[in-house]
Design an enzyme around this catalytic site. Sequence first.
Site, PDB file in Angstrom:
ATOM      1  N   SER A 100     -54.953   4.363  42.953  1.00  0.00           N
ATOM      2  CA  SER A 100     -54.971   5.773  43.318  1.00  0.00           C
ATOM      3  C   SER A 100     -55.632   5.467  44.723  1.00  0.00           C
ATOM      4  CB  SER A 100     -56.641   5.881  42.608  1.00  0.00           C
ATOM      5  OG  SER A 100     -56.580   7.363  43.584  1.00  0.00           O
ATOM      6  N   ASP A 241     -50.961   9.873  33.539  1.00  0.00           N
ATOM      7  CA  ASP A 241     -52.190  10.235  34.604  1.00  0.00           C
ATOM      8  C   ASP A 241     -52.165  12.128  34.994  1.00  0.00           C
ATOM      9  OD1 ASP A 241     -53.694   9.997  37.210  1.00  0.00           O
ATOM     10  OD2 ASP A 241     -52.135   8.697  37.944  1.00  0.00           O
ATOM     11  N   HIS A 269     -55.203   8.010  34.239  1.00  0.00           N
ATOM     12  CA  HIS A 269     -55.802   6.977  35.389  1.00  0.00           C
ATOM     13  C   HIS A 269     -57.342   6.418  35.552  1.00  0.00           C
ATOM     14  CE1 HIS A 269     -55.369   8.291  40.126  1.00  0.00           C
ATOM     15  NE2 HIS A 269     -56.921   7.809  39.983  1.00  0.00           N
TER      16      HIS A 269
END
Length: 292
Positions: A100, A241, A269
């Site tokens: 991320s 995600d 995620h």
Amino acid sequence: MQQFIDAAPGIRLWTEQRGAADAAPLLLIMGAQASGIGWPDPLVDALAAHHRVIRYDHRDTGRSTWSFEERPYRIADLAEDVIAVLDGLGIDRAHIVGMSLGGMLAQMLLADHPDRLLSATLISTMALSTTPYTRPDGSTVPADALPGIAPEVLELWARPVEDHGPAAEVERRIEHWRVLAGDQLPFDEAYFRTFEQQVIAHTGHHRAGTAHGRADSDGMLRTDRLAKNTVPTLVLSAPADPVFPPPHPHHLAQCVRGADLAEIPGMGHALPPAVHTLLAAAILTHTGAPTA
């Protein structure tokens, strides 16, 4: 082994090392507002069987200095913190893995400090590049026209965070993970409950941090330098995600010269137990660790 590193005046970063001291270093870079223990123990231990693994707490997370209110900083400063960790631990070059925001910091390091990297693995992130995405049919899409963050994530992030005590905060975070984890794997509520209880115990309080979302993000693009990359790079695609959905991983692999692309089936995620084994195998294969 745990150790604090002085990254900047008044800034101390918590670090932890696992694995043989003489093994090739592998540094894990977590996402926004996530402490180093956002990298789950089973995954860290699998990597530490072959590497000297380092995980650390960003500023304003975990046991590192919480300083943003008194001394605001830039996202770019978080990237330089990685170099400070390497310097503080006496490491000349390391494999890095970023997820991320951590994947964005890793790209900044690819561009700005390639001499400090052995390899890079980028997970659930977006390209710091204005290079258009080329579809399989050869047509192109401007980088800023790629799919955005899912509405249910944005709605969750827009809610005000109120302090109703540790138990309520754990429940809020579980609901957050339920959305971030995507819809392709069964959601393991018990795992995330235990995980967040460990995060709170590690941090010493249950307050939710917001510093990274408010930090200055100007100057993060690295379009030209990523296109000239020489560091072995792996992009791991998370098909479920909701933050950086496909084709973001494919675009990223196009933007970083020489990058390979692989998929972790069902991953969103988040890092639930269902993806640990595949994730570790992909990382270790990329770093050239002798896993046989």
